[in-house]
Scaffold this motif. Structure first.
Motif, PDB file in Angstrom:
ATOM      1  N   PRO A 141       5.195   7.431  18.002  1.00 17.09           N
ATOM      2  CA  PRO A 141       5.571   6.824  19.278  1.00 17.09           C
ATOM      3  C   PRO A 141       6.111   5.403  19.085  1.00 17.09           C
ATOM      4  O   PRO A 141       6.622   4.811  20.018  1.00 17.09           O
ATOM      5  CB  PRO A 141       4.256   6.804  20.057  1.00 17.09           C
ATOM      6  N   LEU A 142       6.037   4.875  17.874  1.00 16.67           N
ATOM      7  CA  LEU A 142       6.494   3.508  17.608  1.00 16.67           C
ATOM      8  C   LEU A 142       7.978   3.424  17.280  1.00 16.67           C
ATOM      9  O   LEU A 142       8.545   2.337  17.329  1.00 16.67           O
ATOM     10  CB  LEU A 142       5.710   2.907  16.435  1.00 16.67           C
ATOM     11  N   LYS A 143       8.602   4.549  16.929  1.00 14.77           N
ATOM     12  CA  LYS A 143       9.995   4.505  16.494  1.00 14.77           C
ATOM     13  C   LYS A 143      10.862   3.794  17.526  1.00 14.77           C
ATOM     14  O   LYS A 143      10.789   4.072  18.707  1.00 14.77           O
ATOM     15  CB  LYS A 143      10.514   5.910  16.237  1.00 14.77           C
ATOM     16  N   GLY A 144      11.640   2.835  17.037  1.00 14.32           N
ATOM     17  CA  GLY A 144      12.524   2.060  17.894  1.00 14.32           C
ATOM     18  C   GLY A 144      12.328   0.574  17.644  1.00 14.32           C
ATOM     19  O   GLY A 144      11.629   0.164  16.720  1.00 14.32           O
TER      20      GLY A 144
ATOM     21  N   THR B  13      11.205  -9.540  17.077  1.00  8.15           N
ATOM     22  CA  THR B  13      11.172  -8.099  17.231  1.00  8.15           C
ATOM     23  C   THR B  13      10.520  -7.413  16.035  1.00  8.15           C
ATOM     24  O   THR B  13      10.388  -8.003  14.961  1.00  8.15           O
ATOM     25  CB  THR B  13      12.597  -7.523  17.402  1.00  8.15           C
ATOM     26  N   ILE B  14      10.151  -6.169  16.262  1.00 12.91           N
ATOM     27  CA  ILE B  14       9.719  -5.274  15.193  1.00 12.91           C
ATOM     28  C   ILE B  14      10.541  -3.999  15.332  1.00 12.91           C
ATOM     29  O   ILE B  14      10.636  -3.434  16.424  1.00 12.91           O
ATOM     30  CB  ILE B  14       8.229  -4.914  15.291  1.00 12.91           C
ATOM     31  N   LEU B  15      11.123  -3.561  14.233  1.00 15.25           N
ATOM     32  CA  LEU B  15      11.882  -2.317  14.201  1.00 15.25           C
ATOM     33  C   LEU B  15      11.087  -1.308  13.382  1.00 15.25           C
ATOM     34  O   LEU B  15      10.747  -1.558  12.222  1.00 15.25           O
ATOM     35  CB  LEU B  15      13.251  -2.541  13.558  1.00 15.25           C
ATOM     36  N   PHE B  16      10.756  -0.169  14.011  1.00 14.45           N
ATOM     37  CA  PHE B  16      10.075   0.924  13.331  1.00 14.45           C
ATOM     38  C   PHE B  16      11.047   2.080  13.176  1.00 14.45           C
ATOM     39  O   PHE B  16      11.658   2.508  14.158  1.00 14.45           O
ATOM     40  CB  PHE B  16       8.867   1.412  14.140  1.00 14.45           C
ATOM     41  N   THR B  17      11.224   2.565  11.942  1.00 14.07           N
ATOM     42  CA  THR B  17      11.963   3.799  11.710  1.00 14.07           C
ATOM     43  C   THR B  17      10.930   4.869  11.371  1.00 14.07           C
ATOM     44  O   THR B  17       9.747   4.695  11.659  1.00 14.07           O
ATOM     45  CB  THR B  17      12.993   3.616  10.574  1.00 14.07           C
TER      46      THR B  17
ATOM     47  N   ASN C 295       9.449   5.779   8.555  1.00 14.42           N
ATOM     48  CA  ASN C 295       8.372   5.317   7.680  1.00 14.42           C
ATOM     49  C   ASN C 295       8.390   3.819   7.425  1.00 14.42           C
ATOM     50  O   ASN C 295       7.471   3.291   6.807  1.00 14.42           O
ATOM     51  CB  ASN C 295       8.455   6.025   6.315  1.00 14.42           C
ATOM     52  N   ASP C 296       9.439   3.136   7.842  1.00 16.62           N
ATOM     53  CA  ASP C 296       9.621   1.724   7.512  1.00 16.62           C
ATOM     54  C   ASP C 296       9.467   0.836   8.738  1.00 16.62           C
ATOM     55  O   ASP C 296       9.628   1.280   9.862  1.00 16.62           O
ATOM     56  CB  ASP C 296      11.030   1.482   6.940  1.00 16.62           C
ATOM     57  N   PHE C 297       9.168  -0.435   8.471  1.00 12.15           N
ATOM     58  CA  PHE C 297       9.155  -1.427   9.545  1.00 12.15           C
ATOM     59  C   PHE C 297       9.868  -2.679   9.056  1.00 12.15           C
ATOM     60  O   PHE C 297       9.933  -2.966   7.863  1.00 12.15           O
ATOM     61  CB  PHE C 297       7.716  -1.774   9.968  1.00 12.15           C
ATOM     62  N   SER C 298      10.419  -3.426  10.000  1.00 11.91           N
ATOM     63  CA  SER C 298      11.031  -4.726   9.734  1.00 11.91           C
ATOM     64  C   SER C 298      10.637  -5.648  10.873  1.00 11.91           C
ATOM     65  O   SER C 298      10.825  -5.294  12.038  1.00 11.91           O
ATOM     66  CB  SER C 298      12.556  -4.631   9.666  1.00 11.91           C
ATOM     67  N   LYS C 299      10.084  -6.825  10.534  1.00  9.05           N
ATOM     68  CA  LYS C 299       9.714  -7.814  11.548  1.00  9.05           C
ATOM     69  C   LYS C 299      10.702  -8.975  11.485  1.00  9.05           C
ATOM     70  O   LYS C 299      11.053  -9.447  10.398  1.00  9.05           O
ATOM     71  CB  LYS C 299       8.300  -8.346  11.310  1.00  9.05           C
TER      72      LYS C 299
ATOM     73  N   SER D  87       9.045  -6.826   5.782  1.00  6.83           N
ATOM     74  CA  SER D  87       9.505  -5.440   5.818  1.00  6.83           C
ATOM     75  C   SER D  87       8.707  -4.628   4.822  1.00  6.83           C
ATOM     76  O   SER D  87       8.117  -5.164   3.893  1.00  6.83           O
ATOM     77  CB  SER D  87      11.005  -5.338   5.522  1.00  6.83           C
ATOM     78  N   GLY D  88       8.666  -3.334   5.053  1.00  7.94           N
ATOM     79  CA  GLY D  88       7.929  -2.448   4.162  1.00  7.94           C
ATOM     80  C   GLY D  88       7.725  -1.097   4.807  1.00  7.94           C
ATOM     81  O   GLY D  88       8.511  -0.666   5.643  1.00  7.94           O
ATOM     82  N   PHE D  89       6.630  -0.439   4.430  1.00  3.73           N
ATOM     83  CA  PHE D  89       6.279   0.879   4.933  1.00  3.73           C
ATOM     84  C   PHE D  89       5.105   0.765   5.892  1.00  3.73           C
ATOM     85  O   PHE D  89       4.331  -0.184   5.817  1.00  3.73           O
ATOM     86  CB  PHE D  89       5.895   1.802   3.775  1.00  3.73           C
ATOM     87  N   TYR D  90       4.966   1.758   6.761  1.00  9.43           N
ATOM     88  CA  TYR D  90       3.800   1.788   7.637  1.00  9.43           C
ATOM     89  C   TYR D  90       3.296   3.215   7.769  1.00  9.43           C
ATOM     90  O   TYR D  90       4.010   4.181   7.521  1.00  9.43           O
ATOM     91  CB  TYR D  90       4.118   1.210   9.019  1.00  9.43           C
ATOM     92  N   SER D  91       2.041   3.338   8.149  1.00  8.89           N
ATOM     93  CA  SER D  91       1.450   4.633   8.481  1.00  8.89           C
ATOM     94  C   SER D  91       0.499   4.420   9.643  1.00  8.89           C
ATOM     95  O   SER D  91      -0.042   3.328   9.822  1.00  8.89           O
ATOM     96  CB  SER D  91       0.723   5.238   7.280  1.00  8.89           C
ATOM     97  N   LEU D  92       0.327   5.454  10.442  1.00 13.07           N
ATOM     98  CA  LEU D  92      -0.533   5.388  11.618  1.00 13.07           C
ATOM     99  C   LEU D  92      -1.793   6.203  11.374  1.00 13.07           C
ATOM    100  O   LEU D  92      -1.736   7.273  10.781  1.00 13.07           O
ATOM    101  CB  LEU D  92       0.194   5.957  12.841  1.00 13.07           C
TER     102      LEU D  92
END
Length: 132
Positions: free
Chosen positions: A30-33, A58-62, A64-68, A77-82
């Motif tokens: 649900p975070l994508k965007g 902003t935070i951009l979630f793709t 598997n990746d995030f960028s702040k 920037s890096g990877f994320y998991s929920l």
């Protein structure tokens, strides 16, 4: 009979362990965007700051990746998991040389990060989704 009882008992324990902690597939995240900071609050001194639309934080979630971004400049920037454990939703952020977790919740198209921070006088942040 004891062996059967022991096997059933171990199966039940395993089922509870799996049910209490699960990863959420980030492909359906649900975070994508892209999310923009609109409110930061909390702390021992009662920090409370409201941010206008277009502030560049902003935070951009793709998948598997995030960028702040802060002031439209990339800061992390890096990877994320929920994950969900005992009803608490957590994002695990992993950068090249660091890793940290943040409690989160989504209410009415708003993303609340560091929601656990208020318990230890930290700062929580509220973001709104600005693009898919």
């Amino acid at each position: 009979m004891k062996k059967l009882f022991l096997n059933i008992f171990l199966l039940v324990i395993l089922a509870f362990a799996i049910a209490c902690s699960k990863s959420i597939n980030s492909s359906s995240s649900p975070l994508k965007g892209q999310w923009e900071l609109r409110h930061a609050y909390g702390g021992i001194l009662g920090f409370d700051s409201v941010y206008a639309a277009g502030n560049g934080n902003t935070i951009l979630f793709t998948q598997n990746d995030f960028s702040k971004f802060k002031d439209q400049q990339l800061t992390e920037s890096g990877f994320y998991s929920l994950h969900t454990e005992n009803g608490l939703q957590t994002i695990n952020f992993k950068e090249t040389d660091s890793q940290y977790s943040s409690g989160y919740k989504i209410l009415n198209d708003a993303l609340y990060l560091d929601v656990n921070a208020l318990a230890y006088d930290g700062i929580a942040k509220m973001y709104v989704k600005i693009s898919e």
